[in-house]
Design a protein around this motif. Structure first.
Motif, PDB file in Angstrom:
ATOM      1  N   ALA A 203      32.576  83.463  60.608  1.00  0.00           N
ATOM      2  CA  ALA A 203      33.534  83.598  59.456  1.00  0.00           C
ATOM      3  C   ALA A 203      33.395  84.821  58.891  1.00  0.00           C
ATOM      4  O   ALA A 203      34.623  85.445  58.551  1.00  0.00           O
ATOM      5  N   GLU A 204      32.484  85.667  59.028  1.00  0.00           N
ATOM      6  CA  GLU A 204      32.393  87.022  58.324  1.00  0.00           C
ATOM      7  C   GLU A 204      33.269  88.209  59.584  1.00  0.00           C
ATOM      8  O   GLU A 204      33.911  88.752  59.265  1.00  0.00           O
TER       9      GLU A 204
ATOM     10  N   ARG B 262      35.588  87.058  61.619  1.00  0.00           N
ATOM     11  CA  ARG B 262      36.840  86.530  61.443  1.00  0.00           C
ATOM     12  C   ARG B 262      37.572  87.428  60.524  1.00  0.00           C
ATOM     13  O   ARG B 262      38.837  88.112  60.674  1.00  0.00           O
ATOM     14  N   GLN B 263      36.864  87.236  59.374  1.00  0.00           N
ATOM     15  CA  GLN B 263      37.502  88.021  58.067  1.00  0.00           C
ATOM     16  C   GLN B 263      37.542  89.648  58.442  1.00  0.00           C
ATOM     17  O   GLN B 263      38.784  90.202  58.098  1.00  0.00           O
ATOM     18  N   ILE B 264      36.592  90.162  58.828  1.00  0.00           N
ATOM     19  CA  ILE B 264      36.648  91.579  59.105  1.00  0.00           C
ATOM     20  C   ILE B 264      37.871  91.941  60.220  1.00  0.00           C
ATOM     21  O   ILE B 264      38.450  92.967  59.969  1.00  0.00           O
TER      22      ILE B 264
ATOM     23  N   ASP C  69      40.296  90.140  60.935  1.00  0.00           N
ATOM     24  CA  ASP C  69      41.645  90.219  60.376  1.00  0.00           C
ATOM     25  C   ASP C  69      42.061  91.219  59.427  1.00  0.00           C
ATOM     26  O   ASP C  69      43.228  91.593  59.403  1.00  0.00           O
ATOM     27  N   ASN C  70      41.162  91.575  58.550  1.00  0.00           N
ATOM     28  CA  ASN C  70      41.195  92.700  57.473  1.00  0.00           C
ATOM     29  C   ASN C  70      42.075  93.830  58.067  1.00  0.00           C
ATOM     30  O   ASN C  70      42.741  94.600  57.685  1.00  0.00           O
TER      31      ASN C  70
END
Ligand code: G3P
Length: 217
Positions: free
Chosen positions: A145-146, A148-150, A152-153
């Motif tokens: 999850a981490e 993925r977020q980074i 995508d950011n």
């Protein structure tokens, strides 16, 4: 989510490939050892069978050695993804090899910071090992999850390749979190088809069908 199969067992790859379940293959030194085969020979066979990326891992510990081994492995076939470990030397090798237009899979990732560095070094794939984190009581899927977020950011194109998958549940969680790829042993991919209620329902249908005395063919 793409399915890669985490094995160097040709028969197991072929069975899943015939069903359209294999978008790529990952191997590592342990899986080559388990296959009992020569790395170049078995990797060439896998590449001829599966058109998608086939990861073959370097074993040198220094960047120059990884680069030389990676170039050698890349001669096996067009669809080789060179696997290097997430060390500083591995990042240096990743930068050079990806700069040459080769696919690079950065493996043995256990933190979001490591994944961030791999993306900046031009990795095609980052391989976070969820099962081995679970083994030490850290939730491996939190790392997915981490990352993925980074990614995508900042619109990184590096694909998240969830590795060290041990269960069908890991596959579901990886897909829910938006992982690009999951690599799993053949038995885990096959286990995704199993459900106790499917078995129970089928037993009941078969029992009722027997009572009808009918046949279809
Ligand atoms: O893809 C990496 C995988 O081969 C490692 O799996 O179960 O040995 O942690 P495992």
């Amino acid at each position: 989510m793409k399915f890669f199969v985490d094995t160097a067992d040709i028969d197991a790859i072929r069975e899943l490939h015939e069903l359209g379940m294999v978008d790529g293959v990952t191997t590592n030194p342990s899986l080559i050892m388990k296959s009992g085969r020569d790395i170049k020979e078995v990797t060439a066979e896998i590449c001829a069978l599966v058109p998608g990326p086939v990861s073959a891992e370097t074993v040198a510990l220094d960047a120059d050695g990884m680069i030389a081994e990676g170039r050698e492995l890349a001669k096996i076939a067009e669809n080789i993804a060179i696997k290097v470990p997430l060390t500083w030397a591995g990042l240096q090798a990743c930068k050079v090899l990806s700069g040459e237009g080769r696919m690079v899979n950065v493996t043995l990732c256990f933190s979001a910071n490591q994944a961030l560095l791999a993306a900046k070094a031009g990795a095609t794939f980052i391989s976070p090992f969820v099962g081995r984190l679970d083994d030490i009581n850290i939730d491996g899927m939190d790392l997915i999850a981490e990352i993925r977020q980074i990614y995508d950011n900042y619109d990184f194109s590096t694909e998240i390749l969830v590795a060290s998958i041990r269960s069908a549940n890991h596959m579901k969680e990886a897909a829910l979190l938006g992982a690009d790829v999951a690599t799993a042993p053949p038995n885990v991919i096959k286990a995704m088809a199993s459900h106790v209620l499917t078995d129970k329902g089928l037993d009941a249908f078969m029992a009722d069908w027997a009572k009808t005395g009918q046949t279809i063919l």
